[in-house]
Design a protein around this motif. Structure first.
Motif, mmCIF file in Angstrom:
data_model
loop_
_atom_site.group_PDB
_atom_site.id
_atom_site.type_symbol
_atom_site.label_atom_id
_atom_site.label_comp_id
_atom_site.label_asym_id
_atom_site.label_seq_id
_atom_site.Cartn_x
_atom_site.Cartn_y
_atom_site.Cartn_z
ATOM 1 N N THR A 27 5.435 0.060 -3.552
ATOM 2 C CA THR A 27 6.181 1.188 -4.179
ATOM 3 C C THR A 27 5.089 2.061 -4.999
ATOM 4 O O THR A 27 5.323 3.477 -5.217
ATOM 5 C CB THR A 27 7.149 0.538 -5.271
ATOM 6 N N ALA A 28 3.925 1.547 -5.230
ATOM 7 C CA ALA A 28 2.824 2.558 -6.081
ATOM 8 C C ALA A 28 1.505 1.861 -5.673
ATOM 9 O O ALA A 28 1.487 0.770 -5.565
ATOM 10 C CB ALA A 28 3.305 2.588 -7.363
ATOM 11 N N ILE A 29 0.571 2.798 -5.949
ATOM 12 C CA ILE A 29 -0.891 2.162 -5.840
ATOM 13 C C ILE A 29 -1.391 2.945 -6.841
ATOM 14 O O ILE A 29 -1.423 3.932 -7.437
ATOM 15 C CB ILE A 29 -1.611 2.960 -4.541
ATOM 16 N N THR A 30 -2.165 1.774 -7.783
ATOM 17 C CA THR A 30 -2.902 2.399 -8.877
ATOM 18 C C THR A 30 -4.301 1.328 -9.248
ATOM 19 O O THR A 30 -3.991 0.395 -8.728
ATOM 20 C CB THR A 30 -2.111 2.302 -10.216
ATOM 21 N N SER A 31 -5.200 1.915 -9.896
ATOM 22 C CA SER A 31 -6.212 1.285 -10.377
ATOM 23 C C SER A 31 -6.195 1.001 -11.818
ATOM 24 O O SER A 31 -7.143 0.427 -12.516
ATOM 25 C CB SER A 31 -7.583 2.082 -10.043
ATOM 26 N N ASP A 32 -5.232 1.299 -12.443
ATOM 27 C CA ASP A 32 -5.135 1.170 -13.847
ATOM 28 C C ASP A 32 -3.867 0.041 -13.980
ATOM 29 O O ASP A 32 -2.674 0.332 -13.768
ATOM 30 C CB ASP A 32 -4.489 2.493 -14.474
ATOM 31 N N SER A 33 -4.315 -1.108 -14.554
ATOM 32 C CA SER A 33 -3.314 -2.216 -14.670
ATOM 33 C C SER A 33 -2.185 -1.915 -15.651
ATOM 34 O O SER A 33 -1.132 -2.096 -15.586
ATOM 35 C CB SER A 33 -4.122 -3.391 -15.224
ATOM 36 N N ARG A 34 -2.434 -0.939 -16.425
ATOM 37 C CA ARG A 34 -1.078 -0.223 -17.552
ATOM 38 C C ARG A 34 -0.066 0.508 -16.835
ATOM 39 O O ARG A 34 1.001 0.534 -17.439
ATOM 40 C CB ARG A 34 -2.097 0.298 -18.746
ATOM 41 N N MET A 35 -0.692 0.984 -15.616
ATOM 42 C CA MET A 35 0.324 1.645 -14.751
ATOM 43 C C MET A 35 1.067 0.897 -13.809
ATOM 44 O O MET A 35 2.251 1.761 -13.241
ATOM 45 C CB MET A 35 -0.366 2.973 -14.243
ATOM 46 N N VAL A 36 0.835 -0.185 -13.682
ATOM 47 C CA VAL A 36 1.483 -0.987 -12.645
ATOM 48 C C VAL A 36 2.828 -1.034 -12.968
ATOM 49 O O VAL A 36 3.358 -1.521 -14.038
ATOM 50 C CB VAL A 36 0.725 -2.275 -12.312
ATOM 51 N N THR A 37 3.766 -0.974 -11.917
ATOM 52 C CA THR A 37 5.059 -1.299 -12.086
ATOM 53 C C THR A 37 5.634 -2.404 -10.986
ATOM 54 O O THR A 37 4.710 -2.280 -9.926
ATOM 55 C CB THR A 37 5.971 0.288 -11.832
ATOM 56 N N PRO A 38 6.698 -2.806 -11.153
ATOM 57 C CA PRO A 38 7.030 -3.903 -9.904
ATOM 58 C C PRO A 38 7.079 -3.287 -8.483
ATOM 59 O O PRO A 38 7.423 -2.137 -8.262
ATOM 60 C CB PRO A 38 8.643 -4.256 -10.157
ATOM 61 N N GLY A 39 6.122 -4.034 -7.662
ATOM 62 C CA GLY A 39 6.014 -3.585 -6.502
ATOM 63 C C GLY A 39 4.818 -2.861 -6.083
ATOM 64 O O GLY A 39 4.403 -2.334 -4.959
ATOM 65 N N SER A 40 4.128 -2.571 -7.174
ATOM 66 C CA SER A 40 2.731 -1.785 -6.928
ATOM 67 C C SER A 40 1.459 -2.426 -6.239
ATOM 68 O O SER A 40 1.668 -3.696 -6.178
ATOM 69 C CB SER A 40 2.155 -1.446 -8.305
ATOM 70 N N LEU A 41 0.594 -1.880 -5.604
ATOM 71 C CA LEU A 41 -0.527 -2.434 -4.967
ATOM 72 C C LEU A 41 -1.677 -2.222 -5.987
ATOM 73 O O LEU A 41 -1.761 -0.904 -6.384
ATOM 74 C CB LEU A 41 -0.897 -1.645 -3.712
ATOM 75 N N PHE A 42 -2.178 -3.168 -6.831
ATOM 76 C CA PHE A 42 -3.377 -2.906 -7.605
ATOM 77 C C PHE A 42 -4.619 -2.832 -6.969
ATOM 78 O O PHE A 42 -4.822 -3.917 -6.366
ATOM 79 C CB PHE A 42 -3.286 -3.998 -8.718
ATOM 80 N N VAL A 43 -5.424 -1.726 -7.200
ATOM 81 C CA VAL A 43 -6.710 -1.593 -6.772
ATOM 82 C C VAL A 43 -7.781 -1.994 -7.767
ATOM 83 O O VAL A 43 -7.889 -1.160 -8.715
ATOM 84 C CB VAL A 43 -6.962 -0.388 -6.136
ATOM 85 N N ALA A 44 -8.523 -3.177 -7.799
ATOM 86 C CA ALA A 44 -9.398 -3.616 -9.027
ATOM 87 C C ALA A 44 -10.641 -3.142 -8.463
ATOM 88 O O ALA A 44 -11.481 -3.576 -7.692
ATOM 89 C CB ALA A 44 -9.376 -5.095 -8.965
ATOM 90 N N LEU A 45 -11.203 -1.843 -9.023
ATOM 91 C CA LEU A 45 -12.396 -1.104 -8.839
ATOM 92 C C LEU A 45 -13.399 -1.481 -9.774
ATOM 93 O O LEU A 45 -13.169 -1.953 -11.164
ATOM 94 C CB LEU A 45 -12.089 0.198 -8.885
ATOM 95 N N LYS A 46 -14.522 -1.849 -9.322
ATOM 96 C CA LYS A 46 -15.834 -2.283 -10.078
ATOM 97 C C LYS A 46 -16.546 -1.045 -10.585
ATOM 98 O O LYS A 46 -17.243 -0.396 -9.832
ATOM 99 C CB LYS A 46 -16.448 -3.216 -9.441
ATOM 100 N N GLY A 47 -16.386 -0.654 -11.861
ATOM 101 C CA GLY A 47 -17.136 0.462 -12.416
ATOM 102 C C GLY A 47 -18.361 0.217 -12.989
ATOM 103 O O GLY A 47 -18.831 -0.943 -13.081
ATOM 104 N N ASP A 48 -18.949 1.207 -13.637
ATOM 105 C CA ASP A 48 -20.251 0.773 -14.436
ATOM 106 C C ASP A 48 -20.141 0.280 -15.701
ATOM 107 O O ASP A 48 -21.079 -0.575 -16.131
ATOM 108 C CB ASP A 48 -20.993 2.335 -14.901
ATOM 109 N N LYS A 49 -18.928 0.535 -16.461
ATOM 110 C CA LYS A 49 -18.769 -0.351 -17.812
ATOM 111 C C LYS A 49 -17.505 -1.383 -17.628
ATOM 112 O O LYS A 49 -17.628 -2.241 -18.340
ATOM 113 C CB LYS A 49 -18.459 0.677 -18.764
ATOM 114 N N THR A 50 -16.626 -1.197 -16.825
ATOM 115 C CA THR A 50 -15.472 -2.255 -16.768
ATOM 116 C C THR A 50 -15.427 -2.633 -15.188
ATOM 117 O O THR A 50 -15.587 -1.913 -14.381
ATOM 118 C CB THR A 50 -14.301 -1.465 -17.163
#
Length: 83
Positions: A27-50
């Motif tokens: 239903t949605a694609i996001t890399s921000d876990s706070r923006m995840v809603t039911p049905g989302s695809l979460f993309v866990a990106l590796k950044g410089d700080k997090t």
């Protein structure tokens, strides 16, 4: 809404995923876990700080039905079992 398998066909490199999830509706694609809603695809990106992998459990708790991560040995299953 696209199926997970349709999204993966758009990626040039071969991705491995369990066949029982290929028909999940996303239903949605996001890399921000706070923006995840039911049905989302979460993309866990590796950044410089997090490292987004640190937020997989939160994303799943918020309703993510699938996660893409750079680390195939992510702690997703152990975090889900703790939940």
């Amino acid at each position: 809404m696209p199926l997970l398998s349709e999204l993966f066909r758009c990626v040039s490199e071969k991705l491995e995923f369990p066949t029982d999830v290929e028909n999940l509706s996303i239903t949605a694609i996001t890399s921000d876990s706070r923006m995840v809603t039911p049905g989302s695809l979460f993309v866990a990106l590796k950044g410089d700080k997090t490292d987004g992998s640190a937020f997989i459990a939160q994303a799943v708790q918020n309703g993510a039905v699938a996660v893409i991560t750079q680390d195939p040995h992510s702690n997703l299953l152990s975090e889900r079992e703790k939940g």
